[in-house]
Write an enzyme that holds these catalytic residues in place. Structure first.
Site, PDB file in Angstrom:
ATOM      1  N   GLY A 110       0.810  -1.212   0.000  1.00 25.10           N
ATOM      2  CA  GLY A 110       0.000   0.000   0.000  1.00 25.10           C
ATOM      3  C   GLY A 110       0.841   1.259   0.000  1.00 25.10           C
ATOM      4  N   ARG A 111       2.061   1.118   0.456  1.00 26.63           N
ATOM      5  CA  ARG A 111       2.961   2.275   0.403  1.00 26.63           C
ATOM      6  C   ARG A 111       4.395   1.839   0.162  1.00 26.63           C
ATOM      7  NH1 ARG A 111       3.761   4.389   6.445  1.00 26.63           N
ATOM      8  NH2 ARG A 111       3.403   2.445   7.541  1.00 26.63           N
ATOM      9  N   LYS A 131       9.722   2.826   0.502  1.00 28.08           N
ATOM     10  CA  LYS A 131       8.562   2.788   1.391  1.00 28.08           C
ATOM     11  C   LYS A 131       8.172   4.231   1.701  1.00 28.08           C
ATOM     12  CE  LYS A 131       6.946   0.745   5.733  1.00 28.08           C
ATOM     13  NZ  LYS A 131       7.253  -0.240   6.765  1.00 28.08           N
ATOM     14  N   GLY A 144      -0.456   6.131   1.300  1.00 30.80           N
ATOM     15  CA  GLY A 144       0.764   5.649   0.644  1.00 30.80           C
ATOM     16  C   GLY A 144       2.033   6.325   1.116  1.00 30.80           C
ATOM     17  N   ARG A 201      14.445   0.290   1.055  1.00 31.28           N
ATOM     18  CA  ARG A 201      14.829  -0.990   1.657  1.00 31.28           C
ATOM     19  C   ARG A 201      15.402  -1.884   0.570  1.00 31.28           C
ATOM     20  NH1 ARG A 201       9.418  -2.717   5.032  1.00 31.28           N
ATOM     21  NH2 ARG A 201       8.453  -2.987   2.991  1.00 31.28           N
ATOM     22  N   ARG A 208       6.159 -12.296   0.804  1.00 34.49           N
ATOM     23  CA  ARG A 208       5.669 -12.610   2.157  1.00 34.49           C
ATOM     24  C   ARG A 208       4.764 -13.840   2.117  1.00 34.49           C
ATOM     25  NH1 ARG A 208       5.267  -7.035   4.177  1.00 34.49           N
ATOM     26  NH2 ARG A 208       6.579  -5.845   2.763  1.00 34.49           N
ATOM     27  N   ASP A 278       1.147 -11.128   6.599  1.00 37.13           N
ATOM     28  CA  ASP A 278       1.649 -10.261   5.524  1.00 37.13           C
ATOM     29  C   ASP A 278       2.974  -9.613   5.920  1.00 37.13           C
ATOM     30  OD1 ASP A 278      -0.280  -9.006   7.359  1.00 37.13           O
ATOM     31  OD2 ASP A 278       0.316  -7.147   6.395  1.00 37.13           O
ATOM     32  N   ASP A 288       9.343  -5.238   7.807  1.00 37.56           N
ATOM     33  CA  ASP A 288       8.307  -4.300   8.233  1.00 37.56           C
ATOM     34  C   ASP A 288       8.473  -3.873   9.685  1.00 37.56           C
ATOM     35  OD1 ASP A 288       7.309  -4.270   5.740  1.00 37.56           O
ATOM     36  OD2 ASP A 288       5.295  -4.948   6.246  1.00 37.56           O
TER      37      ASP A 288
HETATM   38  P1  AMP Z   1       1.302  -2.969   8.189  1.00 42.15           P
HETATM   39  O1  AMP Z   1       0.434  -3.115   9.385  1.00 42.15           O
HETATM   40  O2  AMP Z   1       2.211  -1.769   8.214  1.00 42.15           O
HETATM   41  O3  AMP Z   1       2.016  -4.213   7.842  1.00 42.15           O
HETATM   42  O4  AMP Z   1       0.315  -2.643   6.961  1.00 42.15           O
HETATM   43  C1  AMP Z   1      -0.750  -3.460   6.599  1.00 42.15           C
HETATM   44  C2  AMP Z   1      -1.228  -3.042   5.236  1.00 42.15           C
HETATM   45  O5  AMP Z   1      -1.587  -1.657   5.231  1.00 42.15           O
HETATM   46  C3  AMP Z   1      -0.212  -3.223   4.122  1.00 42.15           C
HETATM   47  O6  AMP Z   1      -0.913  -3.610   2.989  1.00 42.15           O
HETATM   48  C4  AMP Z   1       0.365  -1.842   3.979  1.00 42.15           C
HETATM   49  O7  AMP Z   1       0.901  -1.625   2.700  1.00 42.15           O
HETATM   50  C5  AMP Z   1      -0.857  -0.973   4.224  1.00 42.15           C
HETATM   51  N1  AMP Z   1      -0.511   0.373   4.711  1.00 42.15           N
HETATM   52  C6  AMP Z   1       0.016   0.711   5.904  1.00 42.15           C
HETATM   53  N2  AMP Z   1       0.203   2.036   5.992  1.00 42.15           N
HETATM   54  C7  AMP Z   1      -0.203   2.563   4.817  1.00 42.15           C
HETATM   55  C8  AMP Z   1      -0.263   3.889   4.268  1.00 42.15           C
HETATM   56  N3  AMP Z   1       0.128   4.960   4.954  1.00 42.15           N
HETATM   57  N4  AMP Z   1      -0.741   4.022   3.014  1.00 42.15           N
HETATM   58  C9  AMP Z   1      -1.152   2.977   2.304  1.00 42.15           C
HETATM   59  N5  AMP Z   1      -1.131   1.714   2.753  1.00 42.15           N
HETATM   60  C10 AMP Z   1      -0.665   1.499   3.993  1.00 42.15           C
HETATM   61 MG    MG Z   2       3.308  -4.754   6.490  1.00 39.86          MG
END
Ligand code: AMP
Ligand code: MG
Length: 533
Positions: A110-111, A131, A144, A201, A208, A278, A288
């Protein structure tokens, strides 16, 4: 032969993931469900005013890049997402995952935006990934982007973990985008504009468990097989040529790599904080870095993640069981291609045995024994961990200090050695009963050390190779963050440097090995962290 000088312009790209796996046919960068594809092509969003904050010279060396290249404007532009090099093929991956134990459907990068795969001069593959460089089809309701504080944490911890000998993805660079990003750090209704940042990174692969899970959930078994074959051929080449048996061998290896990583976490006192499927790398790398934390006082039930405070699913002591649970989900996902559950079940059954053996060996090393002797050492370690838990004791300082214990010297009956006293957070907890208990343990421990017939100096050296002197203490990272938010990046460079040799004594940097000061006990960013980043 001297290798040719590598500049940014002559990096060699070899984009296997995008060349060999199916791409999302939808080319617009809009949020959508991506079916029948492993990724979507998407370009990074340029930042208004990119600025270099820090880079890792060791990570740069993996790409054959020298320090002066990392200091160039071109480097900053590329690794903030403002420019692409010839050969880059940017994309975001499609994956799903179990979050806190529940299936969450499509998540995806997502980002994160992968720029491409580099083959360095030793023919090693490195995927470059930004990232925080803008939205992708997987951004769901979010923007993002990433903020400086969480990007500093990811940058520093990736490199610290590497130097500590823990399997991890690496961090090449940290830049500011020049944009402001709105975040509610504690999820309490207080929005704040924070500096936007990007971390580049690098890892041989960012695949994953969730990449396989999403394909299985959609019953796209042909794609599932393609991704499994691609992963084995690219990242597990010793299992090629592929046969139906290769999959189970591969899964067994993933189980062992994952558990090896977790044993390292337990050794250095690292708590990942969000072990969702994930966030589990297929290569067994720590990936992550979000609301992670480092054990200060030994509290097995501790979690740094405020979102997890009630359930404590991802607490320090639960990490091995959670890793196993996640591996179980991966097994479910790949079953349609493997065909039979038996070899997967067998691998899972062996995983906890593998873990317990690894954990015992690790504890034996931490205590300075040649090897783990169950007859004596089981009781000895259990009693020690019980003692550490009974009074707030710094996990890192205690084990580091323990190497100073000389068995030839008779311990004093009702005094504790100074190096152990240094590890206590609350002197009131050190009652006479406690002192007796710890002294009794040290007596038995001393006898046990004596059996190994290793000199004090030799034993001390060995212990100091596994018990770090420096870890990236939560409050240290927070102090560097607060400075950086005022435009002073020296704290980041300094911590990066301290963490280069975490097992050494660094005489002029004793302060970085000190235990957490009282002011940091309940401070946000030091003892509690949210997923807001
Ligand atoms: P995480 O808990 O950081 O592993 O994120 C879980 C999901 O949310 C993953 O698909 C990330 O890419 C997405 N995500 C987290 N933060 C953001 C953000 N600021 N913008 C877009 N997607 C995000
Ligand atoms: Mg993640």
């Amino acid at each position: 032969m001297t290798p040719t000088r590598t500049t940014l312009e002559n990096l060699t790209f070899d984009n296997g993931f995008t060349q060999k796996l199916p791409c999302d046919p939808e080319t617009a960068n809009t949020r959508h469900q991506v079916t029948r594809a492993c990724y979507s092509r998407v370009n990074p969003t340029p930042g208004k005013a990119p600025k270099l904050v820090a880079f890792s010279r060791e990570a740069a060396r993996l790409l054959d890049l020298e320090e002066n290249t990392c200091q160039s404007d071109l480097f900053t532009q590329i690794f903030t997402g403002n420019m692409l090099l010839k050969g880059m093929d940017p994309f975001a991956m499609c994956y799903g995952g179990h979050q806190f134990g529940s299936w969450a459907g499509q998540l995806g990068d997502g980002r994160a935006i992968n720029l491409g795969e580099i083959l360095n001069q030793r023919n090693t593959r490195w995927m470059l990934q930004l990232k925080g460089a803008g939205p992708t089809p997987y951004s769901r309701t979010a923007d993002g982007l990433a903020v400086l504080r969480s990007s500093i944490r990811e940058f520093l911890c990736s490199e610290a973990m590497f130097h500590l000998g823990v399997p991890t993805t690496r961090a090449l660079s940290l830049t500011l985008t020049g944009e402001k990003v709105e975040r509610d750090m504690l999820y309490d209704g207080h929005l704040r504009l924070e500096p936007g940042a990007v971390v580049c990174r690098i890892s041989p692969s960012f695949t994953r468990f969730g990449n396989f899970q999403i394909l299985a959930a959609r019953r796209e078994n042909d794609l599932l097989k393609s991704l499994m074959d691609y992963t084995i051929e690219t990242d597990f080449p010793h299992l090629v040529p592929l046969s139906q048996d290769s999959y189970a061998l591969w899964f067994r290896e993933v189980c062992e790599k994952t558990m090896t990583m977790v044993i390292h976490w337990m050794r250095v006192g690292f708590v990942h904080g969000v072990m969702n499927t994930d966030n589990m790398s297929i290569l067994g790398l720590t990936i992550d870095y979000g609301p992670y934390g480092w054990l200060e006082d030994y509290t097995p039930d501790w979690t740094p993640n405020t979102t997890d405070a009630a359930g404590r699913r991802y607490a320090f002591k639960n990490q091995p069981q959670i890793a196993l649970w996640n591996l179980g989900q991966l097994a479910n996902a790949i079953l349609p291609v493997v065909g039979h559950p038996e070899p997967l079940q067998e691998a899972l059954d062996n995983t906890m045995t593998f873990f317990h053996k690894g954990q015992d060996d690790m504890m034996a090393k931490k205590l300075g024994f040649k090897q783990f002797e169950p007859a004596t050492d089981r009781a000895l370690t259990t009693e020690l961990l019980g003692i550490l838990e009974s009074a707030e004791t710094d996990y890192t300082l205690f084990f580091r200090g323990l190497s100073l214990l000389e068995i030839s010297k008779k311990p004093s009956e009702n005094q504790l050695p100074a190096f152990i006293k240094k590890a206590f957070y609350d002197p009131h907890q050190i009652t006479p009963a406690y002192v007796n208990r710890l002294n009794a343990w040290m007596k038995t421990y001393g006898k046990r050390l004596g059996q190994d017939q290793v000199s004090h100096e030799e034993k001390k050296k060995q212990m100091n190779r596994v018990n770090p002197n420096y870890i990236l203490r939560n409050y240290l990272a927070q102090t560097a963050i607060e400075k950086a938010e005022k435009n002073d990046f020296s704290g980041i460079w300094e911590l990066l440097d301290v963490m280069r040799t975490p097992y050494d004594e660094q005489p002029d940097r004793k302060v970085f090995s000190a235990k957490r000061p009282e002011w940091a006990r309940h401070k946000p960013g030091c003892s509690m962290l949210s997923c807001s980043s």
